[in-house]
Design a protein around this motif. Structure first.
Motif, PDB file in Angstrom:
ATOM      1  N   PHE A 134       0.939  -1.303   0.271  1.00  0.00           N
ATOM      2  CA  PHE A 134       0.202   0.035   0.046  1.00  0.00           C
ATOM      3  C   PHE A 134       0.826   1.161   0.056  1.00  0.00           C
ATOM      4  O   PHE A 134       0.888   2.029   1.037  1.00  0.00           O
ATOM      5  CB  PHE A 134      -1.022  -0.076   1.207  1.00  0.00           C
ATOM      6  CG  PHE A 134      -1.918  -1.095   0.980  1.00  0.00           C
ATOM      7  CD1 PHE A 134      -3.018  -1.128   0.339  1.00  0.00           C
ATOM      8  CD2 PHE A 134      -1.852  -2.500   1.792  1.00  0.00           C
ATOM      9  CE1 PHE A 134      -3.998  -1.761   0.299  1.00  0.00           C
ATOM     10  CE2 PHE A 134      -2.661  -3.352   1.636  1.00  0.00           C
ATOM     11  CZ  PHE A 134      -3.785  -3.116   0.987  1.00  0.00           C
ATOM     12  N   GLU A 157       2.688   4.161  -2.974  1.00  0.00           N
ATOM     13  CA  GLU A 157       2.697   4.908  -4.371  1.00  0.00           C
ATOM     14  C   GLU A 157       3.487   4.032  -5.374  1.00  0.00           C
ATOM     15  O   GLU A 157       2.724   4.337  -6.725  1.00  0.00           O
ATOM     16  CB  GLU A 157       3.217   6.343  -4.380  1.00  0.00           C
ATOM     17  CG  GLU A 157       2.565   7.152  -5.532  1.00  0.00           C
ATOM     18  CD  GLU A 157       2.962   8.786  -5.207  1.00  0.00           C
ATOM     19  OE1 GLU A 157       2.718   9.413  -6.008  1.00  0.00           O
ATOM     20  OE2 GLU A 157       3.678   9.054  -4.293  1.00  0.00           O
ATOM     21  N   ASN A 172       3.212   1.443  -6.217  1.00  0.00           N
ATOM     22  CA  ASN A 172       2.214   0.262  -6.804  1.00  0.00           C
ATOM     23  C   ASN A 172       0.842   0.886  -7.285  1.00  0.00           C
ATOM     24  O   ASN A 172      -0.266   0.079  -7.459  1.00  0.00           O
ATOM     25  CB  ASN A 172       1.714  -0.861  -5.387  1.00  0.00           C
ATOM     26  CG  ASN A 172       2.825  -1.482  -5.061  1.00  0.00           C
ATOM     27  OD1 ASN A 172       3.640  -2.062  -6.078  1.00  0.00           O
ATOM     28  ND2 ASN A 172       3.096  -1.911  -4.105  1.00  0.00           N
ATOM     29  N   ALA A 173       0.744   2.306  -7.250  1.00  0.00           N
ATOM     30  CA  ALA A 173      -0.434   2.828  -7.970  1.00  0.00           C
ATOM     31  C   ALA A 173      -0.663   2.422  -9.285  1.00  0.00           C
ATOM     32  O   ALA A 173       0.227   2.485 -10.159  1.00  0.00           O
ATOM     33  CB  ALA A 173      -0.331   4.499  -7.653  1.00  0.00           C
ATOM     34  N   TYR A 205      -3.057   3.889  -2.488  1.00  0.00           N
ATOM     35  CA  TYR A 205      -1.496   3.936  -2.757  1.00  0.00           C
ATOM     36  C   TYR A 205      -0.985   5.379  -2.302  1.00  0.00           C
ATOM     37  O   TYR A 205       0.161   5.431  -2.584  1.00  0.00           O
ATOM     38  CB  TYR A 205      -1.261   3.561  -4.025  1.00  0.00           C
ATOM     39  CG  TYR A 205      -1.910   2.397  -4.574  1.00  0.00           C
ATOM     40  CD1 TYR A 205      -1.398   0.986  -4.162  1.00  0.00           C
ATOM     41  CD2 TYR A 205      -3.259   2.324  -5.509  1.00  0.00           C
ATOM     42  CE1 TYR A 205      -2.023  -0.139  -4.539  1.00  0.00           C
ATOM     43  CE2 TYR A 205      -3.812   0.903  -5.509  1.00  0.00           C
ATOM     44  CZ  TYR A 205      -3.156  -0.173  -5.225  1.00  0.00           C
ATOM     45  OH  TYR A 205      -3.949  -1.429  -5.745  1.00  0.00           O
TER      46      TYR A 205
END
Length: 414
Positions: free
Chosen positions: A209, A211, A213-214, A274
């Motif tokens: 969780f 950025e 993986n956004a 994210y």
């Protein structure tokens, strides 16, 4: 009998509702959010002059009830509990006691010095599920416990709601996740082993969780996001199906689609998972040693679909394999060879309709009875501090990459 409620959020409301439904007067409520405060007043027929947005105004009245329910945010517990003890209240305290191990010990010491009872809301001790496991162990039919494997499967959506978007997302605001979420599990391991923890080691991090993986082209808020329709964490997909129940009832007080939409546009639960200010781990693996030679492994992870706990207890003469999701406990005796047939039985655990598998009602019954019977509860403060010290030691072990001795950790606090 009369209670006061300090903190009328989700947990405080559950405990207050039980009390009110069982004929206990709610004498006053303190809650910093005016809308939640007004709702609590309506639910429990509390006069307006006994509704406070500042708990100091409630405390200024002195002792006006038999006991206090304290269900505020983690870092507020210490101040609220210490003042309530000074006023003479017995206390039902939502876990954790405090994120600070010294504060946990100070609360215990003060309660003991004043002769006041504190029951910590380790509700799993009150479930039929873990109660049945405890009974099997204590019966001796499988011999002594040798090793345990225990897992808390938080659930992807629960993690996103409570520990990414929600109140417990950042340990500087609340607690590390091992404390906030899993002091329950550490407490259960202490209870089942009937022993004290001697050493801990831990590994874990925030892996998912964040950025990096956004999704491509995603933005800060779900209501404005061009890829929301293809994201399982889209706020509308998360909360609209549970309108009228948890967790949507945490997002907004008025449970309508219009109120939910407004809350998601402006409030914390509409943020991209994210791109939040979360920092707590989304997975951990922990090794524990106890002073009766039992060893245990404990894992917590967000990367599961349902929310459930499963446990495997290996004993001298048999094993227990159990899952609180399907509420089944398998008890199996050891055999002489692989050609033998296992002697085993399955226990299907019954539970009532209250939360945490019946634990919410169980703890309220025990706490209320303890006040009139002058007895300690199953999760009295004296039985609860050790799990909190373990959580703090585990976090130290994770951050330092060392095996932490519980004796050394305790000594470092004095």
């Amino acid at each position: 009998m009369k209670y006061i409620v300090i903190g009328a959020g989700s947990r405080g409301t559950i405990y207050g509702n039980w009390a009110f439904e069982h004929g206990i007067e709610i004498a006053a409520v303190a809650e910093i959010r005016p809308d939640r405060l007004a709702e609590a007043g309506k639910l429990w027929n509390v006069p307006e002059n006994r509704l406070f947005t500042d708990v100091k105004d409630l405390f200024a009245l002195g002792k006006i009830a038999d006991a206090a329910i304290v269900a505020t945010m983690d870092r507020d517990h210490y101040g609220h509990v210490m003042t309530a003890l000074d006023l003479g209240y017995d206390i039902l305290l939502e876990k954790p006691i405090s994120p600070d191990p010294r504060e946990c010990m100070e609360i215990e010491a003060k309660a003991n010095a004043l002769g006041k009872k504190i029951t910590v809301c380790h509700v799993l001790r009150y479930t039929n599920f873990f109660g049945a496991i405890k009974d099997i162990i204590d019966s001796g039919e499988l011999g002594k416990v040798v090793a345990i494997k225990h897992s808390e499967n938080i659930g992807n959506f629960h993690m996103a709601h409570s520990f990414v978007r929600g109140n417990w997302r950042n340990d500087t605001l609340s607690s590390p996740i091992i404390m906030q979420k899993s002091c329950h599990d550490l407490d259960i391991l202490l209870w089942l082993t009937g022993a004290h923890c001697t050493k801990v080691a831990a590994f874990g991090s925030l892996s998912y969780f964040k950025e990096a993986n956004a999704p491509a082209y995603s933005v800060d808020r779900c209501c404005d996001c061009p890829v929301a329709d293809n994201c399982r964490f889209s706020a509308k997909r998360c909360y609209l199906p549970t309108l009228g129940s948890w967790p949507t009832d945490v997002v907004c007080l008025e449970q309508t689609e219009e109120a939910l939409e407004e809350a998601l546009r402006t409030g914390p639960y509409g943020r991209c998972v994210y791109r939040c200010d979360n920092n707590v781990c989304d997975h951990m693996s922990i090794i524990l040693e106890f002073d009766n030679a039992v060893t245990a492994t404990f894992s917590l992870t967000a990367q599961t679909s349902p929310c459930h706990r499963n446990i495997h207890i290996m004993c001298e003469d048999g094993e227990i394999i159990a899952d609180d999701g399907d509420r089944q406990i398998l008890v199996r005796k050891h055999v002489s060879s692989q050609a033998d047939t296992f002697e085993e039985r399955v226990i299907n655990v019954r539970t009532n309709a209250s939360g945490h598998g019946g634990g919410d009602a169980g703890i309220m019954e025990d706490f209320t009875a303890s006040l009139s019977e002058n007895a300690l509860t199953r999760s009295a403060i004296s039985a609860s501090v050790e799990s909190h010290l373990m959580a703090c030691a585990i976090e130290e072990a994770r951050l330092t990459g060392t095996v932490v001795s519980m004796t050394d950790f305790r000594n470092s606090l004095t």
